[in-house]
Design a protein around this motif. Structure first.
Motif, PDB file in Angstrom:
ATOM      1  N   LEU A 318     -79.819 -11.778 -45.274  1.00 38.56           N
ATOM      2  CA  LEU A 318     -80.027 -13.157 -44.821  1.00 38.56           C
ATOM      3  C   LEU A 318     -81.144 -13.242 -43.786  1.00 38.56           C
ATOM      4  O   LEU A 318     -81.964 -14.168 -43.811  1.00 38.56           O
ATOM      5  CB  LEU A 318     -78.723 -13.706 -44.233  1.00 38.56           C
ATOM      6  CG  LEU A 318     -77.629 -14.040 -45.260  1.00 38.56           C
ATOM      7  CD1 LEU A 318     -76.292 -14.232 -44.564  1.00 38.56           C
ATOM      8  CD2 LEU A 318     -78.011 -15.285 -46.051  1.00 38.56           C
ATOM      9  N   GLU A 319     -81.187 -12.267 -42.890  1.00 39.35           N
ATOM     10  CA  GLU A 319     -82.213 -12.294 -41.841  1.00 39.35           C
ATOM     11  C   GLU A 319     -83.619 -12.176 -42.417  1.00 39.35           C
ATOM     12  O   GLU A 319     -84.576 -12.733 -41.874  1.00 39.35           O
ATOM     13  CB  GLU A 319     -81.950 -11.164 -40.836  1.00 39.35           C
ATOM     14  CG  GLU A 319     -82.857 -11.235 -39.613  1.00 39.35           C
ATOM     15  CD  GLU A 319     -82.405 -10.291 -38.507  1.00 39.35           C
ATOM     16  OE1 GLU A 319     -83.219  -9.997 -37.614  1.00 39.35           O
ATOM     17  OE2 GLU A 319     -81.234  -9.857 -38.540  1.00 39.35           O
ATOM     18  N   LEU A 321     -84.490 -13.170 -45.505  1.00 36.77           N
ATOM     19  CA  LEU A 321     -84.631 -14.032 -46.675  1.00 36.77           C
ATOM     20  C   LEU A 321     -85.953 -14.792 -46.663  1.00 36.77           C
ATOM     21  O   LEU A 321     -86.574 -14.998 -47.713  1.00 36.77           O
ATOM     22  CB  LEU A 321     -83.456 -15.009 -46.726  1.00 36.77           C
ATOM     23  CG  LEU A 321     -82.937 -15.412 -48.092  1.00 36.77           C
ATOM     24  CD1 LEU A 321     -82.751 -14.222 -49.012  1.00 36.77           C
ATOM     25  CD2 LEU A 321     -81.631 -16.188 -47.948  1.00 36.77           C
ATOM     26  N   LEU A 341     -70.689 -15.890 -44.737  1.00 28.66           N
ATOM     27  CA  LEU A 341     -71.726 -15.380 -45.628  1.00 28.66           C
ATOM     28  C   LEU A 341     -71.831 -16.251 -46.878  1.00 28.66           C
ATOM     29  O   LEU A 341     -72.936 -16.544 -47.347  1.00 28.66           O
ATOM     30  CB  LEU A 341     -71.417 -13.931 -46.003  1.00 28.66           C
ATOM     31  CG  LEU A 341     -71.527 -12.913 -44.870  1.00 28.66           C
ATOM     32  CD1 LEU A 341     -71.010 -11.546 -45.321  1.00 28.66           C
ATOM     33  CD2 LEU A 341     -72.976 -12.792 -44.401  1.00 28.66           C
ATOM     34  N   ALA A 344     -73.750 -19.306 -45.892  1.00 33.38           N
ATOM     35  CA  ALA A 344     -75.166 -19.034 -45.629  1.00 33.38           C
ATOM     36  C   ALA A 344     -75.945 -18.880 -46.938  1.00 33.38           C
ATOM     37  O   ALA A 344     -77.059 -19.408 -47.079  1.00 33.38           O
ATOM     38  CB  ALA A 344     -75.303 -17.778 -44.775  1.00 33.38           C
ATOM     39  N   PHE A 345     -75.376 -18.154 -47.906  1.00 31.26           N
ATOM     40  CA  PHE A 345     -76.065 -17.997 -49.187  1.00 31.26           C
ATOM     41  C   PHE A 345     -76.086 -19.318 -49.967  1.00 31.26           C
ATOM     42  O   PHE A 345     -77.067 -19.617 -50.659  1.00 31.26           O
ATOM     43  CB  PHE A 345     -75.415 -16.886 -50.008  1.00 31.26           C
ATOM     44  CG  PHE A 345     -75.835 -15.511 -49.587  1.00 31.26           C
ATOM     45  CD1 PHE A 345     -77.156 -15.101 -49.689  1.00 31.26           C
ATOM     46  CD2 PHE A 345     -74.901 -14.611 -49.077  1.00 31.26           C
ATOM     47  CE1 PHE A 345     -77.551 -13.827 -49.291  1.00 31.26           C
ATOM     48  CE2 PHE A 345     -75.283 -13.332 -48.686  1.00 31.26           C
ATOM     49  CZ  PHE A 345     -76.616 -12.942 -48.793  1.00 31.26           C
ATOM     50  N   ALA A 348     -78.868 -21.353 -48.482  1.00 30.07           N
ATOM     51  CA  ALA A 348     -80.176 -20.850 -48.912  1.00 30.07           C
ATOM     52  C   ALA A 348     -80.479 -21.253 -50.350  1.00 30.07           C
ATOM     53  O   ALA A 348     -81.611 -21.620 -50.679  1.00 30.07           O
ATOM     54  CB  ALA A 348     -80.211 -19.327 -48.771  1.00 30.07           C
ATOM     55  N   ARG A 358     -76.840 -18.701 -56.504  1.00 28.11           N
ATOM     56  CA  ARG A 358     -75.593 -18.123 -55.999  1.00 28.11           C
ATOM     57  C   ARG A 358     -74.473 -18.425 -56.978  1.00 28.11           C
ATOM     58  O   ARG A 358     -74.307 -19.561 -57.423  1.00 28.11           O
ATOM     59  CB  ARG A 358     -75.263 -18.725 -54.632  1.00 28.11           C
ATOM     60  CG  ARG A 358     -73.864 -18.424 -54.122  1.00 28.11           C
ATOM     61  CD  ARG A 358     -73.618 -19.133 -52.803  1.00 28.11           C
ATOM     62  NE  ARG A 358     -72.212 -19.041 -52.393  1.00 28.11           N
ATOM     63  CZ  ARG A 358     -71.322 -19.986 -52.612  1.00 28.11           C
ATOM     64  NH1 ARG A 358     -71.681 -21.107 -53.239  1.00 28.11           N
ATOM     65  NH2 ARG A 358     -70.067 -19.856 -52.210  1.00 28.11           N
TER      66      ARG A 358
END
Length: 486
Positions: A318-319, A321, A341, A344-345, A348, A358
């Motif tokens: 993630l950091e 991405l 998580l 967060a995905f 994104a 996803r």
């Protein structure tokens, strides 16, 4: 011929939450080929109970508590040559959700009863309740089967069996911990609740039961066998593991190439292999369409097939991405787990619909298509006992990007200049578990992608790797013979 009872809570293809099921499903045939006679013992979860054929009753299993009933059944399961014993206890196993928790992911409050009964059933078989067959070795897998080692030790002390036990640690972080007052449900001698027993910092530990009472301990890669003897990765059990170091063996997991081969995989868009790799481009385009990504052959496609947990190193992904997106890469994620998580995905994917996709849950067919369609598979785990993901990725020509830890360190060769020149490089490896180290590995992947002739060379080297079960099964049989001789 050594009679071996394999005890597992999961069994591919009938019941799977992770790599344990793949191992339990593939190992029996490999053991048979190596000269042993394996049989299986599994809980009577609905998917297994419904698939059982040629069923016959073996014996009831007495419960250490008052209510309920349980019995051992013997029969066959589709796809397995080995005889299977099923622990039939509807009150404990006929439930929705996964094997360990309800549909919301909450662990069942009586898991200590459910899995102590699995250990008790193994001990009854070791004592000979099936008059036609008795195991010489009971091979228990992970914490769910750990109490089999304790119950068989108790049976040996009472001179009811001479069977020996082997305990395999698939992931030391999951230990089967329960309150001390649950010990009365386990059916073990009171003396077993002790430091030299199942007690672990005031709790009952099924994992510790396996580690303490087993005649031999194995784990799923040589590097992980060394790592779990250290405070950093020993999860509080490193002292016991160092004490038992002479009985501890690291045996790398294998791959069932009848299941994980792009040349014969019916789940993917087009078959291919290392000598005829053209179908991989078709698989990539099909995956892009299926997941709603831009269909671009020149965009490196990164895949993740994983539980979404911090252990899997996904915060590093993630950091970085933004770097992946800016460089023109794409990402598809399959998995569920930690709510933060997942969110967060999901966020994104919503922000970059043509570049990030996803999917949640467990979709075996989609997992195969991600390996077939991806150019890189990300496995940046903080720790990883063996990892099957990177082995599947190599088979499908998706270069693994991994943290140098556990089985990842044992199976992926970094794209250094020396290994590129020697044609031994198979992926991208970073050493320190830091954002900077991961960033550098990601940049190396993009750099190699910009040189197609080198990319092709590394992909071919990866696809030619073989991590079959033959060598592992031979080593297990050697360990069985050793403990029987001792």
């Amino acid at each position: 011929m050594t009679h071996v009872l394999q005890v597992s809570a999961e069994l591919f293809p009938l019941l799977k939450t992770g790599g344990l099921a793949d191992v339990a499903g593939a190992l029996p045939a490999a053991l048979a080929a190596a000269g042993a006679e394996p049989r299986l013992l599994v809980p009577g979860f609905p998917a297994i109970r419904e698939s059982l054929t040629q069923e016959c009753a073996v014996a009831p299993v007495a419960l250490p508590w008052s209510e309920g009933r349980a019995a051992l059944l013997r029969g066959r399961l589709p796809g397995f040559d080995a005889v299977v014993y099923v622990l039939d206890a509807p009150g404990l196993f006929d439930r929705p959700g996964n094997p360990y928790g309800d549909a919301a992911g909450v662990a069942y409050a009586d898991n200590h009863r459910r899995f102590t009964l699995l250990g008790l059933a193994a001990a009854r078989l070791a004592e000979g309740v099936d008059g036609s067959w008795k195991p010489d070795i009971v091979h228990a897998h992970d914490w769910h089967s750990g109490l089999a080692c304790a119950h068989i030790a108790a049976s040996r002390a009472r001179r009811r069996t001479q069977a020996r036990t082997v305990f395999t640690v698939h992931n030391l972080a999951y230990q089967g911990l329960f309150p001390a007052d649950h010990f009365c449900d386990l059916g073990l001698p009171s003396a077993y609740y002790a430091v030299e027993g199942v007690e672990f910092y005031g709790q009952v530990s099924f994992m510790k039961a396996g580690l303490h009472f087993a005649d031999a301990i194995t784990t799923v890669s040589p590097t992980y066998a060394r790592e779990i003897q250290t405070p950093e990765q020993g999860c509080g059990l490193d002292g016991l593991l160092r004490h038992r170091a002479a009985a501890l063996h690291g045996i790398l997991n294998g791959v069932d190439y009848t299941v994980w081969s792009p040349a014969r995989d019916r789940s993917i868009a087009q078959p291919y292999d290392v000598d005829r790799p053209g179908g991989k481009a078709d698989c990539k385009a099909a995956l892009q369409r299926e997941c709603g990504l831009d269909v671009k052959a020149d965009a490196p496609l990164f895949g993740i097939v994983s539980r979404l947990t911090e252990q899997k190193g996904l915060p590093l992904v993630l950091e970085a991405l933004g770097d992946l997106i800016t460089a023109g890469g794409q990402l598809v994620i399959l998995g569920s787990g930690d709510a933060r998580l997942e969110a967060a995905f999901a966020d994104a994917a919503a922000k970059h619909p043509g570049q990030i996709a996803r999917r949640t849950g467990m979709d075996e067919g989609l997992a195969h298509r991600i390996y077939a369609g991806s150019d890189v598979v990300l496995v940046p785990s903080r720790f990883e006992p063996c990892g099957l993901t990177q082995l599947y990725a190599l088979s499908y020509g998706a270069l693994p990007l991994v943290h140098r830890v556990g089985g990842l360190a044992d199976t992926v060769v970094d794209t250094t200049l020396e290994d590129l020149a020697a044609s031994t490089a198979t992926g991208f490896v970073f050493n320190a578990f830091t954002a900077d180290a991961y960033h550098r590995a990601l940049r190396r992947a993009f750099a190699l992608w910009s040189r197609p002739e080198y990319w092709t060379r590394v992909r071919e080297a990866g696809m030619r790797q073989r991590f079959g079960w033959d060598a592992a099964a031979t080593r297990y049989v050697e360990i069985y013979e050793d403990v029987l001789q001792r």
